[in-house]
Design a protein around this motif. Structure first.
Motif, PDB file in Angstrom:
ATOM      1  N   ALA A 224      82.534  75.425   3.185  1.00  0.00           N
ATOM      2  CA  ALA A 224      81.509  74.381   3.086  1.00  0.00           C
ATOM      3  C   ALA A 224      81.731  73.238   4.069  1.00  0.00           C
ATOM      4  O   ALA A 224      80.768  72.611   4.514  1.00  0.00           O
ATOM      5  CB  ALA A 224      81.455  73.838   1.657  1.00  0.00           C
ATOM      6  N   ALA A 225      82.982  72.939   4.423  1.00  0.00           N
ATOM      7  CA  ALA A 225      83.236  71.805   5.322  1.00  0.00           C
ATOM      8  C   ALA A 225      82.545  72.015   6.668  1.00  0.00           C
ATOM      9  O   ALA A 225      81.904  71.096   7.200  1.00  0.00           O
ATOM     10  CB  ALA A 225      84.743  71.616   5.518  1.00  0.00           C
ATOM     11  N   GLY A 226      82.685  73.213   7.230  1.00  0.00           N
ATOM     12  CA  GLY A 226      82.061  73.497   8.512  1.00  0.00           C
ATOM     13  C   GLY A 226      80.549  73.410   8.453  1.00  0.00           C
ATOM     14  O   GLY A 226      79.904  72.834   9.344  1.00  0.00           O
ATOM     15  N   TYR A 227      79.948  73.976   7.383  1.00  0.00           N
ATOM     16  CA  TYR A 227      78.496  73.923   7.247  1.00  0.00           C
ATOM     17  C   TYR A 227      78.012  72.490   7.047  1.00  0.00           C
ATOM     18  O   TYR A 227      76.947  72.108   7.550  1.00  0.00           O
ATOM     19  CB  TYR A 227      78.049  74.791   6.075  1.00  0.00           C
ATOM     20  CG  TYR A 227      77.961  76.263   6.402  1.00  0.00           C
ATOM     21  CD1 TYR A 227      77.163  76.713   7.447  1.00  0.00           C
ATOM     22  CD2 TYR A 227      78.664  77.214   5.657  1.00  0.00           C
ATOM     23  CE1 TYR A 227      77.070  78.064   7.745  1.00  0.00           C
ATOM     24  CE2 TYR A 227      78.585  78.561   5.955  1.00  0.00           C
ATOM     25  CZ  TYR A 227      77.788  78.985   6.999  1.00  0.00           C
ATOM     26  OH  TYR A 227      77.697  80.315   7.303  1.00  0.00           O
ATOM     27  N   LYS A 251      84.579  72.574  15.088  1.00  0.00           N
ATOM     28  CA  LYS A 251      85.471  73.196  14.126  1.00  0.00           C
ATOM     29  C   LYS A 251      86.023  72.128  13.186  1.00  0.00           C
ATOM     30  O   LYS A 251      86.410  71.044  13.638  1.00  0.00           O
ATOM     31  CB  LYS A 251      86.646  73.896  14.826  1.00  0.00           C
ATOM     32  CG  LYS A 251      86.265  75.136  15.616  1.00  0.00           C
ATOM     33  CD  LYS A 251      85.945  76.297  14.692  1.00  0.00           C
ATOM     34  CE  LYS A 251      85.657  77.561  15.469  1.00  0.00           C
ATOM     35  NZ  LYS A 251      85.263  78.675  14.576  1.00  0.00           N
ATOM     36  N   THR A 252      86.046  72.426  11.903  1.00  0.00           N
ATOM     37  CA  THR A 252      86.629  71.492  10.945  1.00  0.00           C
ATOM     38  C   THR A 252      88.037  71.931  10.588  1.00  0.00           C
ATOM     39  O   THR A 252      88.354  73.120  10.599  1.00  0.00           O
ATOM     40  CB  THR A 252      85.784  71.418   9.663  1.00  0.00           C
ATOM     41  OG1 THR A 252      85.622  72.739   9.118  1.00  0.00           O
ATOM     42  CG2 THR A 252      84.422  70.812   9.957  1.00  0.00           C
ATOM     43  N   TYR A 358      87.802  69.860  17.375  1.00  0.00           N
ATOM     44  CA  TYR A 358      88.370  70.066  16.048  1.00  0.00           C
ATOM     45  C   TYR A 358      88.316  68.741  15.296  1.00  0.00           C
ATOM     46  O   TYR A 358      88.872  67.734  15.732  1.00  0.00           O
ATOM     47  CB  TYR A 358      89.808  70.562  16.143  1.00  0.00           C
ATOM     48  CG  TYR A 358      89.923  71.960  16.715  1.00  0.00           C
ATOM     49  CD1 TYR A 358      89.837  73.074  15.889  1.00  0.00           C
ATOM     50  CD2 TYR A 358      90.098  72.170  18.078  1.00  0.00           C
ATOM     51  CE1 TYR A 358      89.924  74.359  16.401  1.00  0.00           C
ATOM     52  CE2 TYR A 358      90.194  73.454  18.602  1.00  0.00           C
ATOM     53  CZ  TYR A 358      90.104  74.548  17.757  1.00  0.00           C
ATOM     54  OH  TYR A 358      90.188  75.814  18.267  1.00  0.00           O
ATOM     55  N   VAL A 359      87.628  68.740  14.160  1.00  0.00           N
ATOM     56  CA  VAL A 359      87.384  67.520  13.400  1.00  0.00           C
ATOM     57  C   VAL A 359      88.147  67.591  12.081  1.00  0.00           C
ATOM     58  O   VAL A 359      87.900  68.480  11.259  1.00  0.00           O
ATOM     59  CB  VAL A 359      85.870  67.339  13.127  1.00  0.00           C
ATOM     60  CG1 VAL A 359      85.606  66.052  12.369  1.00  0.00           C
ATOM     61  CG2 VAL A 359      85.084  67.369  14.435  1.00  0.00           C
ATOM     62  N   PHE A 374      84.677  63.109   7.220  1.00  0.00           N
ATOM     63  CA  PHE A 374      85.058  63.670   8.510  1.00  0.00           C
ATOM     64  C   PHE A 374      85.643  62.581   9.403  1.00  0.00           C
ATOM     65  O   PHE A 374      85.052  61.525   9.583  1.00  0.00           O
ATOM     66  CB  PHE A 374      83.850  64.315   9.182  1.00  0.00           C
ATOM     67  CG  PHE A 374      83.291  65.487   8.425  1.00  0.00           C
ATOM     68  CD1 PHE A 374      83.931  66.722   8.456  1.00  0.00           C
ATOM     69  CD2 PHE A 374      82.149  65.349   7.654  1.00  0.00           C
ATOM     70  CE1 PHE A 374      83.432  67.798   7.749  1.00  0.00           C
ATOM     71  CE2 PHE A 374      81.638  66.431   6.937  1.00  0.00           C
ATOM     72  CZ  PHE A 374      82.281  67.655   6.984  1.00  0.00           C
ATOM     73  N   GLY A 375      86.819  62.856   9.990  1.00  0.00           N
ATOM     74  CA  GLY A 375      87.499  61.910  10.859  1.00  0.00           C
ATOM     75  C   GLY A 375      88.588  61.172  10.096  1.00  0.00           C
ATOM     76  O   GLY A 375      88.817  61.422   8.905  1.00  0.00           O
ATOM     77  N   PRO A 376      89.295  60.234  10.758  1.00  0.00           N
ATOM     78  CA  PRO A 376      89.028  59.773  12.128  1.00  0.00           C
ATOM     79  C   PRO A 376      89.697  60.617  13.215  1.00  0.00           C
ATOM     80  O   PRO A 376      89.464  60.396  14.388  1.00  0.00           O
ATOM     81  CB  PRO A 376      89.622  58.366  12.114  1.00  0.00           C
ATOM     82  CG  PRO A 376      90.779  58.472  11.179  1.00  0.00           C
ATOM     83  CD  PRO A 376      90.333  59.429  10.098  1.00  0.00           C
ATOM     84  N   GLU A 377      90.563  61.585  12.821  1.00  0.00           N
ATOM     85  CA  GLU A 377      91.289  62.355  13.835  1.00  0.00           C
ATOM     86  C   GLU A 377      90.407  63.448  14.424  1.00  0.00           C
ATOM     87  O   GLU A 377      89.838  64.265  13.702  1.00  0.00           O
ATOM     88  CB  GLU A 377      92.551  62.990  13.248  1.00  0.00           C
ATOM     89  CG  GLU A 377      93.570  61.998  12.712  1.00  0.00           C
ATOM     90  CD  GLU A 377      93.380  61.756  11.226  1.00  0.00           C
ATOM     91  OE1 GLU A 377      92.298  62.110  10.686  1.00  0.00           O
ATOM     92  OE2 GLU A 377      94.303  61.225  10.599  1.00  0.00           O
ATOM     93  N   ILE A 378      90.306  63.443  15.753  1.00  0.00           N
ATOM     94  CA  ILE A 378      89.532  64.444  16.494  1.00  0.00           C
ATOM     95  C   ILE A 378      90.434  65.022  17.583  1.00  0.00           C
ATOM     96  O   ILE A 378      91.193  64.289  18.225  1.00  0.00           O
ATOM     97  CB  ILE A 378      88.285  63.830  17.177  1.00  0.00           C
ATOM     98  CG1 ILE A 378      87.456  63.018  16.168  1.00  0.00           C
ATOM     99  CG2 ILE A 378      87.436  64.907  17.845  1.00  0.00           C
ATOM    100  CD1 ILE A 378      86.837  63.831  15.076  1.00  0.00           C
ATOM    101  N   ARG A 379      90.345  66.323  17.800  1.00  0.00           N
ATOM    102  CA  ARG A 379      91.054  66.945  18.915  1.00  0.00           C
ATOM    103  C   ARG A 379      90.037  67.678  19.786  1.00  0.00           C
ATOM    104  O   ARG A 379      89.357  68.593  19.314  1.00  0.00           O
ATOM    105  CB  ARG A 379      92.127  67.914  18.424  1.00  0.00           C
ATOM    106  CG  ARG A 379      92.856  68.641  19.556  1.00  0.00           C
ATOM    107  CD  ARG A 379      94.001  69.500  19.056  1.00  0.00           C
ATOM    108  NE  ARG A 379      95.119  68.672  18.619  1.00  0.00           N
ATOM    109  CZ  ARG A 379      96.293  69.165  18.210  1.00  0.00           C
ATOM    110  NH1 ARG A 379      96.487  70.470  18.173  1.00  0.00           N
ATOM    111  NH2 ARG A 379      97.250  68.350  17.833  1.00  0.00           N
ATOM    112  N   LEU A 380      89.927  67.258  21.060  1.00  0.00           N
ATOM    113  CA  LEU A 380      89.023  67.897  22.007  1.00  0.00           C
ATOM    114  C   LEU A 380      89.823  68.847  22.888  1.00  0.00           C
ATOM    115  O   LEU A 380      90.817  68.444  23.505  1.00  0.00           O
ATOM    116  CB  LEU A 380      88.327  66.845  22.880  1.00  0.00           C
ATOM    117  CG  LEU A 380      87.509  65.785  22.146  1.00  0.00           C
ATOM    118  CD1 LEU A 380      86.829  64.855  23.148  1.00  0.00           C
ATOM    119  CD2 LEU A 380      86.469  66.415  21.226  1.00  0.00           C
TER     120      LEU A 380
END
Length: 443
Positions: A224-227, A251-252, A358-359, A374-380
């Motif tokens: 569910a997180a991704g959707y 991506k979560t 990646y969230v 969602f967040g605050p860490e994000i990886r691009l």
């Protein structure tokens, strides 16, 4: 001629966008970029993730070993007229793993208005004269999968403008040999981060997904997180192996491993008769059958008694040597229970992971309803090459972890398919050339 535009390159870019392009790339063309020697598109897999293409099809050749071909919806345009784009139905991308490199081929074949004179092999005299006077190839990427193309002649204003901008550092290098105006690159990344920042600062959101009509509906399954994140970007689940937003795959990640992709097997009992597959290899009850369990290369699974093998791959050379090979699940009698050909795996990987965000998220319940923050860490992450991908599959850094089931509903077996390939969070960086860790700002 270029009127209000600051440069010929910006003029060409605007024409591409009027024809529907969402992204415009360009490269200076060498003498060897011609109809006989093909057009060099880079020394790795990056361009296959950058440019929309058809399925990869493997072919064994005497001179070049195993190669992969993919159709390309290429359309030549004339930036100075209102003529409609002219399709080049013979265009294809060819990936040569042995070297490695990608080339564009068949781009003149059966085209009504091809730039034939600009793409002919040069004579010895022409080769010498043009050595330091390149042409410029401009490509426009259209969301529906079309690729627009235009070639600026030797010494033209556009080609000179492109060369000058590259020399001045006013472009961003893309997929090793292509360039993009820096402002366009910044806009894509900044737009993504702007949206993610707004989502983070907006607080927790109820677990959900969008239905086929794009309408919100409650959703609480394991994925569910991704959707839920996709719904906040207006993305309707469609199962299409293409990036989610402005070329970025979303991506979560909560805790534990990350699901990289969920391609369906294209060989074995699973494809031929999934009911038989679940009965033979799943955990079966009177009203439910489950096929689950972590599968590693060369080790028999305790859950399914199947062994996952990577057939047709040379781990020393780190390359595919047999086009008929792939990831194969075999039972103790050697039967293929399920399998993914290299064509299937590489096609999926080449389309989905050009740029991945990646969230991180947190899940919690409120009044018996699930919510996500969602967040605050994000990886691009950028640049997921084919060789790191193959190596990770063979070493089981990327492993198969299915969650497929069948339920007996109203006297009919209903299947829910979930063929997950996962990777530990600590190993994510090994799949990409660059990673960037970002902390989104609080409101």
């Amino acid at each position: 001629m270029f009127g209000q535009y600051r440069s010929p390159l910006e003029f060409a870019s605007d024409v591409m966008r009027r024809h529907g392009a969402c992204r415009v790339l360009f490269k200076l063309m060498a003498n060897n970029d011609n109809s006989k020697q093909q057009v060099y598109f880079g020394g790795d897999f990056d361009v296959l993730r950058l440019i929309p293409h058809g399925d990869l099809v493997a072919q064994n050749t005497t001179r070049d070993g195993l190669i992969f071909k993919a159709s390309l919806d290429l359309n030549w345009i004339d930036i100075f007229t209102d003529a409609l784009p002219a399709p080049a139905p013979g265009a294809q991308l060819i990936y040569y793993p042995r070297y490695p490199e990608v080339r564009l081929s068949g781009f003149l074949k059966n085209c009504a208005r091809p730039p034939s004179k600009l793409m002919q092999p040069p004579t010895a005299e022409q080769r010498s004269l043009r050595e330091h006077t390149p042409r410029c190839l401009v490509l426009g990427i259209v969301p529906d999968g079309k690729v627009l193309a235009y070639v600026a002649p030797w010494g033209s204003e556009l080609a000179l403008d492109a060369a000058e901008r590259i020399n001045k550092g006013e472009t961003e290098n893309v997929a090793s040999i292509f360039h993009e105006l820096k402002q366009q690159v910044i806009d894509s990344r900044s737009d993504l981060l702007h949206r993610l920042t707004a989502i983070y600062q907006g607080g927790a959101v109820q677990s959900c997904r969008l239905n086929r009509e794009g309408l919100w509906q409650a959703y609480t399954a394991r994925n569910a997180a991704g959707y839920t994140l996709e719904s906040l970007f207006g993305i309707i689940p469609n199962g299409i192996a293409e990036p989610d937003y402005l070329g970025w795959e979303l991506k979560t990640h909560g805790a534990g491993a990350v699901t990289l992709m969920t391609p369906e097997p294209n060989t074995g009992f699973y494809r031929d008769d999934i009911g038989r597959f679940m009965h033979n290899y799943g955990k079966c009850g009177s009203e439910r059958r489950d096929f689950t369990g972590k599968h590693l290369i060369g080790i028999q699974s305790e859950n399914t008694a199947l062994t996952l093998r990577m057939e047709g791959y040379d781990p020393i050379k780190n390359e595919v040597v047999n086009p008929d090979g792939g990831l194969i699940l075999r039972d103790h009698q050697g039967n293929i229970a399920a399998g993914w050909t290299f064509e299937k795996l590489l096609t999926h990987w080449s389309r989905k992971h050009a740029e991945t965000a990646y969230v991180k998220y947190r899940a919690f319940d409120k009044e018996e309803t699930k919510f996500f923050r969602f967040g605050p860490e994000i990886r691009l992450c950028r640049g997921a090459g084919v060789k790191p991908f193959l190596k990770a599959l063979h070493s089981s850094a990327i492993y198969y972890d299915p969650a497929t089931n069948m339920k007996l509903i109203k006297e009919r077996w209903v299947t829910k398919k979930r063929n997950q390939f996962r990777v530990a969070w600590k190993n994510i960086g090994d799949l990409y050339e660059t990673t960037e860790n970002i902390i989104l700002p609080d409101s």
